[in-house]
Design a protein around this motif. Structure first.
Motif, PDB file in Angstrom:
ATOM      1  N   ASN A  41       0.825  -1.213   0.000  1.00  0.00           N
ATOM      2  CA  ASN A  41       0.000   0.000   0.000  1.00  0.00           C
ATOM      3  C   ASN A  41       0.856   1.259   0.000  1.00  0.00           C
ATOM      4  OD1 ASN A  41      -2.484  -1.224  -0.126  1.00  0.00           O
ATOM      5  ND2 ASN A  41      -2.673  -1.409   2.106  1.00  0.00           N
ATOM      6  N   ALA A  42       1.951   1.221   0.750  1.00  0.00           N
ATOM      7  CA  ALA A  42       2.847   2.388   0.813  1.00  0.00           C
ATOM      8  C   ALA A  42       3.469   2.655  -0.554  1.00  0.00           C
ATOM      9  CB  ALA A  42       3.934   2.157   1.863  1.00  0.00           C
ATOM     10  N   VAL A  43       3.927   1.584  -1.211  1.00  0.00           N
ATOM     11  CA  VAL A  43       4.552   1.743  -2.542  1.00  0.00           C
ATOM     12  C   VAL A  43       3.514   2.236  -3.557  1.00  0.00           C
ATOM     13  CG1 VAL A  43       5.738   0.549  -4.437  1.00  0.00           C
ATOM     14  CG2 VAL A  43       6.331   0.013  -2.072  1.00  0.00           C
TER      15      VAL A  43
ATOM     16  N   GLN B 111      -6.741   4.148   0.825  1.00  0.00           N
ATOM     17  CA  GLN B 111      -5.941   4.665   1.937  1.00  0.00           C
ATOM     18  C   GLN B 111      -6.530   5.928   2.547  1.00  0.00           C
ATOM     19  OE1 GLN B 111      -2.855   3.099   3.119  1.00  0.00           O
ATOM     20  NE2 GLN B 111      -4.113   1.597   2.064  1.00  0.00           N
ATOM     21  N   SER B 112      -6.270   6.091   3.841  1.00  0.00           N
ATOM     22  CA  SER B 112      -6.717   7.314   4.493  1.00  0.00           C
ATOM     23  C   SER B 112      -5.769   8.443   4.126  1.00  0.00           C
ATOM     24  CB  SER B 112      -6.737   7.112   5.994  1.00  0.00           C
ATOM     25  OG  SER B 112      -5.412   7.040   6.456  1.00  0.00           O
ATOM     26  N   TYR B 116      -1.591   8.652   3.431  1.00  0.00           N
ATOM     27  CA  TYR B 116      -1.075   9.242   2.198  1.00  0.00           C
ATOM     28  C   TYR B 116      -0.066  10.344   2.532  1.00  0.00           C
ATOM     29  CZ  TYR B 116      -1.459  10.421  -2.794  1.00  0.00           C
ATOM     30  OH  TYR B 116      -1.213  10.620  -4.129  1.00  0.00           O
ATOM     31  N   LYS B 117      -0.426  11.172   3.506  1.00  0.00           N
ATOM     32  CA  LYS B 117       0.460  12.262   3.924  1.00  0.00           C
ATOM     33  C   LYS B 117       1.757  11.714   4.503  1.00  0.00           C
ATOM     34  CE  LYS B 117      -2.637  16.133   4.848  1.00  0.00           C
ATOM     35  NZ  LYS B 117      -3.351  16.868   5.886  1.00  0.00           N
ATOM     36  N   LEU B 118       1.629  10.608   5.233  1.00  0.00           N
ATOM     37  CA  LEU B 118       2.811   9.982   5.850  1.00  0.00           C
ATOM     38  C   LEU B 118       3.764   9.479   4.761  1.00  0.00           C
ATOM     39  CD1 LEU B 118       3.717   9.423   8.766  1.00  0.00           C
ATOM     40  CD2 LEU B 118       2.743   7.141   8.555  1.00  0.00           C
ATOM     41  N   VAL B 119       3.195   8.879   3.725  1.00  0.00           N
ATOM     42  CA  VAL B 119       4.020   8.388   2.606  1.00  0.00           C
ATOM     43  C   VAL B 119       4.735   9.567   1.946  1.00  0.00           C
ATOM     44  CG1 VAL B 119       3.918   7.350   0.293  1.00  0.00           C
ATOM     45  CG2 VAL B 119       2.683   6.286   2.165  1.00  0.00           C
TER      46      VAL B 119
END
Lengths: 121, 181
Positions: A41-43, B111-112, B116-119
């Motif tokens: 999900n992060a990628v 995603q919340s 998203y902001k954290l990424v």
């Protein structure tokens, strides 16, 4: 299998650069492994962010237009230089081969090797 | 590609409008790229303005080794580096992230916004080349060869930068999620 060892595969999975067989294995794995799901999900979010466009204000191009020297390409024949330069990387090696061929041909055709030998040795 | 060549030809015949038309084809993506690198609108505009004028004067040197997009992005990436070198300082990010509402498209899927902001925060903490390579990958259909030409590294290195960037983001994100629990 350790999850940390699968990072590269997970990245390739997100990029859709793996075989269908591996894709199914990873899809099954991430359903059970919260850590890998989190990684994927992060990628995906990173890719999503990188691919998003931000509209630029129109005044930037107007300022650029103001800053251009209108006569810059009127002064010299840059069009001809560009035409030569554009394909230069392509015909550079061809030109080198041609020059070497002409030198070798001259050496043998005019018997220049014999001439050099008679003159200097 | 063919349209680019035509506009280049017209620019070299002294038509500045053609040059504006040419760069406007890439302007939004270039703005997005540099804005995400600097997180400052003012710096981005200055960098792009300088780069476009520099590219205009060097346009006759453009050759068939790369596409015009790659050539222009390389000009802009070089100007981005020169800008911060000239200022004598490292890129100092004024804030953690850009405002999400300026981004095109809909909200990120499942995603919340916090995630998203954290990424984005992790992206902004990447090394310069890693961040550049990551930001370039989805733009203009660039492949690793194009990215390598733009940032001035080998193809292998470009690929490594993209993968490393993604691995760092993924790792940091997972660690932060574990920390929350």
């Amino acid at each position: 299998m350790k999850c940390s060892a699968r990072q590269d595969e997970l990245i390739l999975y997100v990029d859709d650069e793996i075989s269908d067989e591996k894709k199914i294995i990873i899809e099954n794995h991430i359903q059970e492994c919260a850590n890998c799901m989190c990684f994927v999900n992060a990628v995906r979010n990173a890719d999503d962010y990188a691919g998003r466009t931000i509209k630029c204000d129109r005044d930037l191009l107007a300022k650029v237009k103001e800053g251009l020297d209108r006569d810059y390409y009127k002064k010299k024949s840059y069009g001809i230089i560009h035409r030569i330069m554009f394909y230069w990387p392509l015909y550079k090696p061809f030109l080198a081969v041609m020059i070497i061929a002409v030198i070798l041909f001259s050496l043998f055709y005019f018997n220049l090797i014999g001439h050099i030998r008679r003159t200097f040795f | 590609m063919r349209e680019d060549r035509l506009l280049i030809k017209q620019t070299l015949n002294g038509d500045t409008d053609s040059y504006i038309k040419l760069i406007s084809r890439y302007n939004d993506n270039l703005f997005s790229f540099i804005y995400k690198m600097t997180l400052s609108k003012e710096d981005t505009k200055e960098i792009l303005q300088e780069a476009y004028i520099h590219a205009y004067k060097s346009l006759y040197t453009y050759n068939c080794v790369s596409s015009f997009a790659v050539w222009l992005y390389r000009m802009v990436a070089n100007e981005f580096r020169r800008y911060y070198r000239k200022k004598g300082k490292k890129i100092k990010l004024e804030k953690d992230s850009i405002d999400l509402d300026v981004l095109s498209g809909t909200e990120p899927g499942c995603q919340s916004q916090e995630d998203y902001k954290l990424v984005i925060k992790f992206i902004n903490s990447l090394e310069e080349n890693q961040k550049m390579a990551l930001m370039l990958e989805p733009l203009e259909g660039f492949n690793y060869k194009d990215i390598s030409q733009i940032i001035g590294v080998s193809v292998e290195n470009a690929k490594l930068n993209v993968h490393k960037a993604k691995a760092v983001i993924g790792q940091k994100f997972c660690e932060s999620q574990k920390g929350e629990k």
